[in-house]
Design a protein around this motif. Structure first.
Motif, short mmCIF file in Angstrom:
data_model
loop_
_atom_site.label_atom_id
_atom_site.label_comp_id
_atom_site.label_asym_id
_atom_site.label_seq_id
_atom_site.Cartn_x
_atom_site.Cartn_y
_atom_site.Cartn_z
N GLN A 178 9.92 -6.08 -0.24
CA GLN A 178 10.87 -5.56 0.63
C GLN A 178 11.25 -6.17 1.88
N PRO A 179 12.49 -6.87 2.01
CA PRO A 179 12.86 -7.61 3.20
C PRO A 179 12.49 -7.07 4.36
N GLY A 180 11.64 -7.74 5.32
CA GLY A 180 11.54 -7.08 6.56
C GLY A 180 10.33 -5.99 6.76
N VAL A 181 9.92 -5.48 5.46
CA VAL A 181 9.14 -4.13 5.67
C VAL A 181 7.67 -4.70 5.63
N HIS A 182 6.80 -3.99 6.50
CA HIS A 182 5.44 -4.27 6.68
C HIS A 182 4.64 -2.87 6.33
N GLY A 183 3.58 -2.89 5.83
CA GLY A 183 2.88 -1.70 5.61
C GLY A 183 2.52 -0.71 6.85
N ALA A 217 -6.66 2.03 4.60
CA ALA A 217 -5.12 2.32 5.22
C ALA A 217 -4.76 0.50 5.18
N ALA A 218 -5.61 -0.12 5.70
CA ALA A 218 -5.17 -1.63 5.77
C ALA A 218 -4.74 -2.13 4.38
N ASP A 219 -5.63 -1.88 3.39
CA ASP A 219 -5.31 -2.36 2.11
C ASP A 219 -4.01 -1.95 1.32
N ILE A 220 -3.88 -0.64 1.76
CA ILE A 220 -2.49 0.03 1.16
C ILE A 220 -1.43 -0.44 1.88
N ALA A 221 -1.34 -0.66 3.14
CA ALA A 221 -0.30 -1.41 4.11
C ALA A 221 -0.16 -2.85 3.49
N LEU A 222 -1.06 -3.68 3.25
CA LEU A 222 -1.14 -5.05 2.89
C LEU A 222 -0.19 -4.97 1.37
N ILE A 271 -2.82 -7.83 11.52
CA ILE A 271 -1.67 -8.77 11.79
C ILE A 271 -1.98 -10.08 10.94
N GLN A 272 -3.11 -10.58 10.96
CA GLN A 272 -3.57 -12.08 10.17
C GLN A 272 -3.39 -11.68 8.65
N SER A 273 -3.65 -10.75 8.24
CA SER A 273 -3.41 -10.45 6.50
C SER A 273 -2.19 -10.37 6.28
N GLY A 274 -1.29 -10.15 7.26
CA GLY A 274 -0.24 -9.54 6.95
C GLY A 274 0.31 -8.00 6.57
N ALA A 275 -0.62 -7.34 6.76
CA ALA A 275 -0.49 -5.83 6.68
C ALA A 275 0.55 -5.13 7.50
N ALA A 276 0.58 -6.11 8.68
CA ALA A 276 1.43 -5.42 9.85
C ALA A 276 2.05 -6.81 10.37
N ALA A 324 5.78 1.29 7.16
CA ALA A 324 5.79 2.21 5.99
C ALA A 324 4.71 3.36 6.85
N MET A 325 3.84 2.82 7.80
CA MET A 325 2.97 3.66 8.42
C MET A 325 2.68 3.52 9.94
#
Length: 446
Positions: free
Chosen positions: A203-208, A191-196, A255-260, A285-286
């Motif tokens: 997409q502007p302002g969008v996080h997974g 899930a974290a990999d997909i979010a990243l 958060i640190q990876s940018g996924a969130a 996205a999730m």
């Protein structure tokens, strides 16, 4: 308090209700004294015009209030000898107000109850044992009904059921060129990999992912998957700090990876509520939610959502999902009209007319027959949440026991210590140990 000898009431002796037991609520008196009772009837308990007069209290939005008043109108028409006066507030003032009225021996007759408060009131004798009150609970599955029990009796009838879910925005997945996952087998790492990937899609302002590190309900799911629990049978906090720390480590990693989104965004969203969440604003996205929240989220986002089962700790791991009682109906042990109060609770629980008016406003009906009856009346998103919850029947585990008195502070603790972790001011392990210790202290001193 003497054992009740009222017909239909339990004769179990419970510890007397004291003003000290609900002293915390007295601090909110000034803030809540101006909240007026709303609804029909002339207020107060007892006998009116040869019948009974009840006070009925609940929390919720204007939409819940309007639906409940329509239901009460139908009840009054069917039971003209019972007068019902409705009292409603928002969640933020509800418990202060209830604690104040209970301490003053002026509690409403019928009370909308929450699992975090059930034992605080039931253990201290403020609630009627409903086991022999004349309420038909035969249509409620035993595992669901048990969520309203404590060691001393049945003090609450489950209104509806709910379950953890991942609410996914298919438009954001499609724009990122990322397929929706196989939710029967995916893991939190996947899930974290997909979010990243979604965060990096441009997409502007969008996080997974929407950070869940400030949300106690999400922690419940995580701990359940690890085979843990928050509380034992008594007043012991059995929450393992290692489980809490691993949960915060996961969230901090996203958060640190940018996924969130960054911690500042997570804190702002937690304070702002559902309408400003990443899901509702189409910028995450999730996210982890309760299944019955999908309609409000879809409406706010203007976007149809997809419901996914939560990820697993590891491939083949335990799903850890359970049926949570969305809320309960309880009756004050000091009601002067126990039979009339039981009649109202029975009607709210079993009446097809009530079900058709209230629909899923308080969660998916706990009685499966009523769910089937209202299915043709539901919005597509509500029907989707019902279908999702019922799809979990083969994998759910027993719901956690009711929280002990003093545990209602747990969300505030998760939010406070979680903020320390997400901003890097405490390590996950140190924050987890301090949070569990403070929770135990709150429970022990309640």
């Amino acid at each position: 308090m003497k054992p009740s000898t009222t017909p239909g009431a339990s004769t179990t002796t419970r510890r007397p209700l004291t003003r000290r037991a609900f002293g915390a609520g007295l601090a909110g008196t000034a803030a809540t004294a101006g909240l007026a009772a709303c609804g029909g009837g002339d207020g107060g308990s007892g006998t009116a015009e040869g019948g009974s007069a009840l006070r009925f209290t609940w929390w919720g939005s204007d939409a819940r209030h309007e639906a409940t008043e329509r239901a009460l109108d139908a009840f009054r028409a069917e039971h003209p000898d019972i007068t019902v006066s409705g009292e409603f507030t928002e969640w933020s003032g509800y418990w202060d107000r209830l604690a104040t009225t209970v301490a003053a021996n002026d509690a409403p007759d019928v009370i909308q109850m929450d699992v975090l408060q059930l034992r605080s009131y039931g253990d201290r004798g403020a609630l009627l044992d409903l086991a022999d009150a004349g309420i038909d609970t035969s249509g409620i599955p035993s595992d669901t009904l048990s969520t309203g029990r404590t060691d001393d009796g049945l003090f609450a009838v489950p209104v509806g059921v709910n379950a953890h879910v991942i609410v996914a925005n298919p438009a954001l997945f499609e724009a990122a060129g990322v397929p929706l996952p196989d939710d029967t087998a995916w893991t939190w790492q996947e899930a974290a990999d997909i979010a990243l990937r979604i965060s990096q899609s441009g997409q502007p302002g969008v996080h997974g992912w929407q950070t869940m590190g400030l949300d106690e309900a999400s922690l419940q799911l995580w701990v359940s998957q690890l085979g843990g629990e928050f509380y034992g049978d008594g007043t012991e906090v059995t929450l393992d700090p290692a489980h809490v720390a691993s949960w915060w480590e996961y969230n901090l990693g996203t958060i640190q990876s940018g996924a969130a989104a960054p911690a500042t965004v997570a804190v702002e969203r937690q304070a702002a509520g559902l309408s400003q969440s990443g899901t509702a604003t189409n910028t995450a996205a999730m996210a982890v939610w309760w299944a019955n929240q999908v309609t409000a989220l879809s409406s706010a986002a203007g976007q149809e959502m997809v419901l996914l089962r939560p990820p697993l700790q590891e491939a083949g791991g335990a799903p850890g999902v359970f049926y949570k009682a969305s809320m309960f109906w309880s009756i004050s042990s000091r009601t002067e009209s126990p039979e009339a109060a039981a009649t109202l609770v029975d009607w709210l629980t079993n009446s097809p007319e009530a079900a058709e008016i209230l629909l899923t406003e308080r969660g998916i009906p706990s009685n499966p027959e009523l769910r089937e009856q209202i299915a043709p009346l539901l919005q597509p998103s509500d029907a989707q949440s019902v279908e999702y919850v019922e799809s979990l029947e083969d994998v759910v585990v027993p719901a956690p026991p009711a929280a002990p008195p003093g545990a209602s502070t747990v969300q505030d603790l998760v939010n406070r210590y979680g903020s320390e972790v997400l901003f890097g001011r405490q390590t996950p392990q140190a924050a987890a140990e301090a949070m569990v210790a403070e929770l135990q202290s709150n429970v022990s001193s309640a």
